[in-house]
Design an enzyme around this catalytic site. Sequence first.
Site, PDB file in Angstrom:
ATOM      1  N   LYS A 227     -10.511 -33.539  38.851  1.00  0.00           N
ATOM      2  CA  LYS A 227      -9.937 -34.614  38.680  1.00  0.00           C
ATOM      3  C   LYS A 227      -8.633 -34.385  39.544  1.00  0.00           C
ATOM      4  O   LYS A 227      -7.820 -35.298  40.021  1.00  0.00           O
ATOM      5  CB  LYS A 227      -9.468 -34.689  37.099  1.00  0.00           C
ATOM      6  CG  LYS A 227      -9.003 -33.151  36.627  1.00  0.00           C
ATOM      7  CD  LYS A 227      -9.049 -33.324  35.211  1.00  0.00           C
ATOM      8  CE  LYS A 227      -8.970 -31.979  34.578  1.00  0.00           C
ATOM      9  NZ  LYS A 227      -9.141 -31.584  33.190  1.00  0.00           N
TER      10      LYS A 227
ATOM     11  N   LYS B  58     -16.820 -29.712  44.553  1.00  0.00           N
ATOM     12  CA  LYS B  58     -17.266 -29.776  43.215  1.00  0.00           C
ATOM     13  C   LYS B  58     -16.354 -31.181  42.918  1.00  0.00           C
ATOM     14  O   LYS B  58     -15.300 -31.440  43.190  1.00  0.00           O
ATOM     15  CB  LYS B  58     -16.885 -28.793  42.040  1.00  0.00           C
ATOM     16  CG  LYS B  58     -15.461 -28.448  41.925  1.00  0.00           C
ATOM     17  CD  LYS B  58     -15.133 -27.552  40.812  1.00  0.00           C
ATOM     18  CE  LYS B  58     -13.696 -27.293  40.755  1.00  0.00           C
ATOM     19  NZ  LYS B  58     -13.021 -26.918  39.732  1.00  0.00           N
TER      20      LYS B  58
ATOM     21  N   LYS C   8      -6.267 -22.739  45.193  1.00  0.00           N
ATOM     22  CA  LYS C   8      -5.302 -23.668  44.973  1.00  0.00           C
ATOM     23  C   LYS C   8      -3.758 -22.905  45.404  1.00  0.00           C
ATOM     24  O   LYS C   8      -2.964 -23.953  45.660  1.00  0.00           O
ATOM     25  CB  LYS C   8      -5.236 -23.697  43.188  1.00  0.00           C
ATOM     26  CG  LYS C   8      -6.225 -24.482  42.865  1.00  0.00           C
ATOM     27  CD  LYS C   8      -5.854 -24.853  41.296  1.00  0.00           C
ATOM     28  CE  LYS C   8      -6.726 -25.945  40.565  1.00  0.00           C
ATOM     29  NZ  LYS C   8      -6.783 -25.925  39.259  1.00  0.00           N
TER      30      LYS C   8
HETATM   31  P1  TYM Z   1     -11.051 -27.582  33.202  1.00  0.00           P
HETATM   32  O1  TYM Z   1     -10.126 -28.089  32.061  1.00  0.00           O
HETATM   33  O2  TYM Z   1     -10.738 -27.424  34.520  1.00  0.00           O
HETATM   34  O3  TYM Z   1     -12.636 -28.086  32.850  1.00  0.00           O
HETATM   35  C1  TYM Z   1     -13.163 -28.116  31.904  1.00  0.00           C
HETATM   36  C2  TYM Z   1     -14.685 -27.901  31.736  1.00  0.00           C
HETATM   37  O4  TYM Z   1     -15.317 -28.542  32.613  1.00  0.00           O
HETATM   38  C3  TYM Z   1     -16.247 -27.837  33.594  1.00  0.00           C
HETATM   39  N1  TYM Z   1     -15.997 -28.594  34.782  1.00  0.00           N
HETATM   40  C4  TYM Z   1     -17.446 -28.727  35.518  1.00  0.00           C
HETATM   41  N2  TYM Z   1     -18.686 -28.461  35.163  1.00  0.00           N
HETATM   42  C5  TYM Z   1     -19.377 -28.928  36.054  1.00  0.00           C
HETATM   43  N3  TYM Z   1     -19.098 -29.725  37.213  1.00  0.00           N
HETATM   44  C6  TYM Z   1     -17.751 -29.791  37.567  1.00  0.00           C
HETATM   45  N4  TYM Z   1     -17.704 -30.543  38.821  1.00  0.00           N
HETATM   46  C7  TYM Z   1     -16.797 -29.551  36.744  1.00  0.00           C
HETATM   47  N5  TYM Z   1     -15.408 -29.637  36.792  1.00  0.00           N
HETATM   48  C8  TYM Z   1     -15.130 -29.132  35.713  1.00  0.00           C
HETATM   49  C9  TYM Z   1     -15.249 -26.384  33.539  1.00  0.00           C
HETATM   50  O5  TYM Z   1     -16.125 -25.437  34.275  1.00  0.00           O
HETATM   51  C10 TYM Z   1     -14.971 -26.319  32.250  1.00  0.00           C
HETATM   52  O6  TYM Z   1     -16.132 -25.647  31.458  1.00  0.00           O
HETATM   53  N6  TYM Z   1      -9.572 -22.691  32.389  1.00  0.00           N
HETATM   54  C11 TYM Z   1     -10.521 -23.797  31.703  1.00  0.00           C
HETATM   55  C12 TYM Z   1     -10.219 -24.144  30.255  1.00  0.00           C
HETATM   56  C13 TYM Z   1     -10.001 -22.758  29.330  1.00  0.00           C
HETATM   57  C14 TYM Z   1     -11.262 -22.306  28.877  1.00  0.00           C
HETATM   58  C15 TYM Z   1     -10.580 -21.273  27.910  1.00  0.00           C
HETATM   59  C16 TYM Z   1     -12.477 -22.556  28.722  1.00  0.00           C
HETATM   60  C17 TYM Z   1      -9.047 -22.384  28.963  1.00  0.00           C
HETATM   61  N7  TYM Z   1      -9.225 -21.345  28.002  1.00  0.00           N
HETATM   62  C18 TYM Z   1     -11.297 -20.659  27.118  1.00  0.00           C
HETATM   63  C19 TYM Z   1     -13.405 -21.588  28.168  1.00  0.00           C
HETATM   64  C20 TYM Z   1     -12.838 -20.681  27.341  1.00  0.00           C
HETATM   65  C21 TYM Z   1     -10.419 -24.955  32.967  1.00  0.00           C
HETATM   66  O7  TYM Z   1      -9.381 -25.068  33.516  1.00  0.00           O
HETATM   67  O8  TYM Z   1     -11.375 -25.953  32.673  1.00  0.00           O
END
Ligand code: TYM
Length: 342
Positions: free
Chosen positions: A203, A200, A119
């Site tokens: 959004k 992947k 990114k």
């Molecule tokens: P975020 O908001 O980008 O995504 C949320 C969750 O969705 C999963 N995910 C996917 N799984 C399968 N295929 C995909 N194409 C796909 N795109 C997204 C992500 O792996 C995630 O589980 N940093 C994290 C949020 C966060 C977090 C935390 C998670 C902040 N603090 C503590 C766990 C524990 C994030 O940006 O997820």
Amino acid sequence: MELNKNNNKPTVFSGVQPSGVLHLGNYLGALAQWVEMQNQFNCIFCVVDYHAITVKQEAKNLSENILNVVKAYLASGINPERSVIFQQSDITAHTELAWILNCVARMSDLNKMTQFKEKGLGKESVGVGLFDYPVLMAADILLYNTDAVPVGEDQVQHVELTRTLAKRFNNEYGNVFKIPEVTVRKQGARIMGLDDPTKKMSKSAASAANYISLLDRPEAAAKKITRAVTDSGSEIKYDAKKKPAIANLMTIYSLLSNTSIKELEAKYEDKGPAYAKASAGKYGDFKKDLAGVVVEFLNEFQIKYNSFSDKEVKQILKDGAEKVRPIAEATLKNVKNNLGIN
Ligand code: TYM
């Protein structure tokens, strides 16, 4: 949720950023996994609003999105009577612990993070928050003595960093943190883009044809499935290397319809070249059926999603914050004691 009672259940912590609409990847990789874990674990699910502002958000959109993420949790089957749902910024211990962990983290730790490399690396204008975001994520997880962190594959490296920081802190300042384990689903940990199965589903993808939003009109989602990129050939066979597009569609189909990949292969076994001549074209029946599965899923999901009022959701967040605050504050107090900051 019996967080304050010692019910001996391990603790699960996870979160989603309120940075836009959630998609099928978020649901299949994360939310669906969380729903399954509610019976065996004390679950804490966070709306990580401070993570969302690592990229510029419009204030009005952000406040709506925070509530919308909670609605998506609820519509997926997260039960607020059993699991805690709260908003990250309601608990100031997150940003406090993030600062402390910043002083434990090294540039070399964060320089390894592939998500940042994709990114922001090399761009002088990139926000410091985006670079530092995995440290805030570590703080989220470590405040709650978390045993397991259910995420999609793209977050695994961040949980590994969390483990590194926790171990380093424990070694340097004395034992405070529990070392969490990451959990990813065997199937669905990395749902790929419909327009490009090598990337992947995301959004932030350039084209809306990449993803199925959980709030897409069902007919529009069906069209996206019909138009999804496929591989050469016409066989419905799971082979992630040779047939990544079909493998991805099969994964979505399998998870949403609770049908195994083997069953799907058997179902479409005879529908190869012979029916490729039919008007729907190769893979036609398969895609048509998958579109039906997706439409049914979205219809049900959206009915539930729309049944929750903002007022109800705000109350859930308020109650959630009250439940988790004592745990977060107790951990932070131990951390500060060990640092000599009282
Ligand atoms: P975020 O908001 O980008 O995504 C949320 C969750 O969705 C999963 N995910 C996917 N799984 C399968 N295929 C995909 N194409 C796909 N795109 C997204 C992500 O792996 C995630 O589980 N940093 C994290 C949020 C966060 C977090 C935390 C998670 C902040 N603090 C503590 C766990 C524990 C994030 O940006 O997820």
